[in-house]
Design a protein around this motif. Structure first.
Motif, mmCIF file in Angstrom:
data_model
loop_
_atom_site.group_PDB
_atom_site.id
_atom_site.type_symbol
_atom_site.label_atom_id
_atom_site.label_comp_id
_atom_site.label_asym_id
_atom_site.label_seq_id
_atom_site.Cartn_x
_atom_site.Cartn_y
_atom_site.Cartn_z
ATOM 1 N N GLY A 1 0.822 -1.213 0.000
ATOM 2 C CA GLY A 1 0.000 0.000 0.000
ATOM 3 C C GLY A 1 0.851 1.256 0.000
ATOM 4 N N PRO A 2 0.157 2.410 -0.123
ATOM 5 C CA PRO A 2 0.873 3.678 -0.282
ATOM 6 C C PRO A 2 1.629 4.111 0.978
ATOM 7 C CG PRO A 2 -1.478 4.050 -0.059
ATOM 8 C CD PRO A 2 -1.294 2.569 -0.074
ATOM 9 N N ILE A 3 2.588 5.018 0.763
ATOM 10 C CA ILE A 3 3.343 5.618 1.882
ATOM 11 C C ILE A 3 2.345 6.266 2.846
ATOM 12 C CG2 ILE A 3 5.036 7.420 2.466
ATOM 13 C CD1 ILE A 3 6.415 5.397 0.737
ATOM 14 N N LEU A 4 2.519 6.023 4.137
ATOM 15 C CA LEU A 4 1.592 6.585 5.135
ATOM 16 C C LEU A 4 1.988 8.027 5.467
ATOM 17 C CD1 LEU A 4 1.671 3.472 7.483
ATOM 18 C CD2 LEU A 4 -0.169 4.117 5.911
ATOM 19 N N PRO A 5 1.015 8.831 5.893
ATOM 20 C CA PRO A 5 1.349 10.218 6.261
ATOM 21 C C PRO A 5 2.420 10.285 7.356
ATOM 22 C CG PRO A 5 -1.033 9.873 6.255
ATOM 23 C CD PRO A 5 -0.415 8.530 6.017
ATOM 24 N N THR A 6 2.480 9.261 8.209
ATOM 25 C CA THR A 6 3.480 9.269 9.288
ATOM 26 C C THR A 6 4.866 8.900 8.773
ATOM 27 O OG1 THR A 6 2.740 7.031 9.761
ATOM 28 C CG2 THR A 6 1.943 8.761 11.234
ATOM 29 N N GLU A 7 4.957 8.366 7.557
ATOM 30 C CA GLU A 7 6.267 8.006 6.992
ATOM 31 C C GLU A 7 6.832 9.130 6.134
ATOM 32 O OE1 GLU A 7 6.561 3.707 5.466
ATOM 33 O OE2 GLU A 7 4.477 4.302 5.099
ATOM 34 N N ALA A 8 5.924 9.816 5.424
ATOM 35 C CA ALA A 8 6.350 10.759 4.380
ATOM 36 C C ALA A 8 7.426 11.761 4.823
ATOM 37 C CB ALA A 8 5.125 11.480 3.830
ATOM 38 N N PRO A 9 7.315 12.367 6.025
ATOM 39 C CA PRO A 9 8.321 13.382 6.374
ATOM 40 C C PRO A 9 9.745 12.829 6.488
ATOM 41 C CG PRO A 9 6.449 13.451 7.900
ATOM 42 C CD PRO A 9 6.288 12.232 7.066
ATOM 43 N N LEU A 10 9.867 11.520 6.662
ATOM 44 C CA LEU A 10 11.209 10.959 6.883
ATOM 45 C C LEU A 10 11.761 10.193 5.676
ATOM 46 C CD1 LEU A 10 10.648 9.804 10.547
ATOM 47 C CD2 LEU A 10 12.166 11.602 9.794
ATOM 48 N N LEU A 11 11.032 10.249 4.552
ATOM 49 C CA LEU A 11 11.512 9.553 3.354
ATOM 50 C C LEU A 11 11.728 10.560 2.237
ATOM 51 C CD1 LEU A 11 8.987 6.558 3.386
ATOM 52 C CD2 LEU A 11 11.388 6.471 4.038
ATOM 53 N N ASP A 12 12.868 10.445 1.526
ATOM 54 C CA ASP A 12 13.035 11.353 0.389
ATOM 55 C C ASP A 12 12.499 10.668 -0.871
ATOM 56 O OD1 ASP A 12 15.035 9.676 -0.633
ATOM 57 O OD2 ASP A 12 16.634 10.778 0.376
ATOM 58 N N GLU A 13 12.531 11.423 -1.979
ATOM 59 C CA GLU A 13 11.911 10.911 -3.210
ATOM 60 C C GLU A 13 12.541 9.614 -3.693
ATOM 61 O OE1 GLU A 13 11.460 13.512 -6.614
ATOM 62 O OE2 GLU A 13 10.592 14.973 -5.221
ATOM 63 N N VAL A 14 13.881 9.558 -3.617
ATOM 64 C CA VAL A 14 14.582 8.356 -4.088
ATOM 65 C C VAL A 14 14.146 7.156 -3.252
ATOM 66 C CG1 VAL A 14 16.869 7.322 -4.452
ATOM 67 C CG2 VAL A 14 16.541 9.774 -4.776
ATOM 68 N N GLU A 15 14.092 7.347 -1.931
ATOM 69 C CA GLU A 15 13.698 6.240 -1.047
ATOM 70 C C GLU A 15 12.272 5.779 -1.354
ATOM 71 O OE1 GLU A 15 16.371 7.100 2.936
ATOM 72 O OE2 GLU A 15 14.574 8.313 2.629
ATOM 73 N N MET A 16 11.391 6.739 -1.601
ATOM 74 C CA MET A 16 10.002 6.365 -1.896
ATOM 75 C C MET A 16 9.953 5.533 -3.168
ATOM 76 S SD MET A 16 7.698 9.629 -0.919
ATOM 77 C CE MET A 16 7.926 10.556 0.578
ATOM 78 N N LYS A 17 10.740 5.939 -4.181
ATOM 79 C CA LYS A 17 10.753 5.181 -5.450
ATOM 80 C C LYS A 17 11.309 3.779 -5.246
ATOM 81 C CE LYS A 17 10.858 8.712 -8.961
ATOM 82 N NZ LYS A 17 11.724 9.881 -8.949
ATOM 83 N N GLN A 18 12.251 3.654 -4.287
ATOM 84 C CA GLN A 18 12.868 2.337 -4.045
ATOM 85 C C GLN A 18 12.073 1.481 -3.056
ATOM 86 O OE1 GLN A 18 16.744 3.492 -2.684
ATOM 87 N NE2 GLN A 18 17.587 3.565 -4.747
ATOM 88 N N ASN A 19 10.875 1.947 -2.715
ATOM 89 C CA ASN A 19 10.023 1.217 -1.758
ATOM 90 C C ASN A 19 10.646 1.068 -0.385
ATOM 91 O OD1 ASN A 19 7.723 0.826 -3.144
ATOM 92 N ND2 ASN A 19 8.464 -1.054 -4.137
ATOM 93 N N ILE A 20 11.413 2.084 0.026
ATOM 94 C CA ILE A 20 11.927 2.085 1.393
ATOM 95 C C ILE A 20 10.774 2.549 2.288
ATOM 96 C CG2 ILE A 20 13.658 3.074 2.958
ATOM 97 C CD1 ILE A 20 15.014 1.558 0.700
ATOM 98 N N ARG A 21 10.579 1.841 3.389
ATOM 99 C CA ARG A 21 9.475 2.176 4.294
ATOM 100 C C ARG A 21 9.980 2.239 5.738
ATOM 101 N NH1 ARG A 21 4.496 1.287 1.477
ATOM 102 N NH2 ARG A 21 3.608 2.312 3.321
ATOM 103 N N LEU A 22 9.202 2.912 6.574
ATOM 104 C CA LEU A 22 9.549 2.950 8.010
ATOM 105 C C LEU A 22 8.944 1.707 8.668
ATOM 106 C CD1 LEU A 22 8.988 6.623 9.226
ATOM 107 C CD2 LEU A 22 11.051 5.570 8.333
#
Ligand code: FES
Length: 369
Positions: free
Chosen positions: A84-105
């Motif tokens: 599922g999508p990045i959660l609002p609680t994760e977004a502030p700590l992930l940069d764009e590259v990490e989001m594209k690479q499916n890095i999650r908290l």
């Protein structure tokens, strides 16, 4: 204002816990599989809980300097399944590259169905250690040295520069366990105990406990080792800058290099402090300078007091660093940067280092000291 934000923070934590409990009761996720590193390990677990806690219950410890509150970003893992999508609680700590690479908290995402993840191999060796406080001493008016003798297991392997998470028990109005990350100051050759330099942060849960409550012979739990801040195995000159308790991992690296006879590299250590009362471990580094001709120790005071009678370097550590780059260091050698201190000091030092020819991918740092 601060009290209000604590209240809101506390209420959100309670709310988040209630949501997890209600979710797992209402939705029975049953048994799910976690595949780690493409089949290297497969776990069968009860679904519904955050990935971080699910893994730690199975003996796999992901760094979690904020204890799973979603504020440190240390618990990032690569998730290979669709969760599922990045959660609002994760977004502030992930940069764009990490989001594209499916890095999650891992403290925020829950294990609701079969999932495949990738973690650094070294995390398989992170463990819980039980220890006893062997010694505490005041290094300065606000930095304590803490030595913990390991009991179970009674030895540890780590790379100099890495950190452990200290598990702080409930005390006073703090009614839950808290974990905080502290760099190891002792050398890896000292396997039966670990030393830390811990600076008192006003209002800090862990540092207040260490400074005001922790006593010799107290039991203590630690989790680790963790971290990517260690000496790279090259011939490059090492330019190290430490502020405050950020001296800890650098002290471990310097002691480790000397003990292992890695003395063919030039090592510069810049230690920034306000005034004389903020300096500590001076004898250790001055002694090292006498024994190791390529080791150069440069303490600098930004606000020396008249009674300090200081005749060493003065000014901001970044200015001193810039001056040494231009006037004292060999301009033609490869260099690496090793920084440990406040985020402000680190960002300013990265600027000085890159302006003086060190590429950013050769600058290593720990910002939580
Ligand atoms: S543990 Fe700190 S953000 Fe996840």
């Amino acid at each position: 204002m601060l009290a209000a934000s604590f209240l809101i923070g506390g209420l959100s934590a309670v709310l988040a816990t209630m949501i997890v409990v209600v979710d797992s009761v209402v939705n029975n996720y049953g048994e799910v599989k976690i595949d780690i590193n493409n089949g290297k390990k497969e776990l069968k677990v009860n679904g519904g809980a955050p990935l971080l806690t699910t893994l730690s219950e199975q003996g796999i410890f992901i760094p979690s300097a904020c204890g799973g509150r979603g504020s440190c970003g240390a618990c990032k893992v690569k998730v290979l399944s669709d969760i599922g999508p990045i959660l609002p609680t994760e977004a502030p700590l992930l940069d764009e590259v990490e989001m594209k690479q499916n890095i999650r908290l891992s403290c925020q995402v829950k294990v609701k169905s079969d999932i495949a993840i990738e973690i650094p191999e070294e995390l398989f060796s992170a463990k819980i250690f039980k220890g006893v406080v062997e010694k505490t001493n005041d290094l300065t008016y606000d930095i304590k040295g803490v030595k913990i003798k390991l009991v179970e297991p009674n030895e540890i392997e780590f790379k100099s520069g890495q950190y452990m998470q200290l598990v702080i028990p409930p005390y006073e109005k703090i009614n839950e366990y808290t974990q905080r990350a502290y760099s190891i100051a002792s050398s890896p050759s000292q396997k039966e105990s670990l030393e830390f330099f811990i600076r008192l942060v006003p209002g800090g849960i862990a540092t207040t406990y260490v400074h005001n409550y922790l006593k010799e012979n107290d039991q203590m739990e630690l989790v680790g080792p963790f971290g990517e801040f260690y000496m790279r195995d090259t011939d490059a000159d090492m330019i190290c800058v430490a502020g405050g308790s950020g001296l800890a991992p650098i002290k471990s690296i310097v002691a480790d290099m000397f003990e292992r006879g890695i003395t063919n590299r030039n090592v510069w250590l810049f230690f920034g402090a306000r005034s004389l009362k903020d300096l500590y471990y001076m004898d250790f580094f001055q002694d090292m300078e006498k024994k190791w001709d390529r080791f150069h120790f440069v303490p600098a005071l930004s606000e020396p007091q008249p009674e300090d009678n200081w005749n060493g370097e003065t000014g901001l550590i970044t200015n001193v660093l810039g001056k040494y780059f231009k006037e004292k260091m060999d301009q033609n050698t490869q260099k690496e940067g090793y920084l440990c201190g406040s985020p402000g000091m680190i960002n300013a030092c990265i600027k000085v280092m890159t302006e003086n020819g060190i590429s950013e991918d050769k600058i290593y740092y720990d910002k939580f000291a």
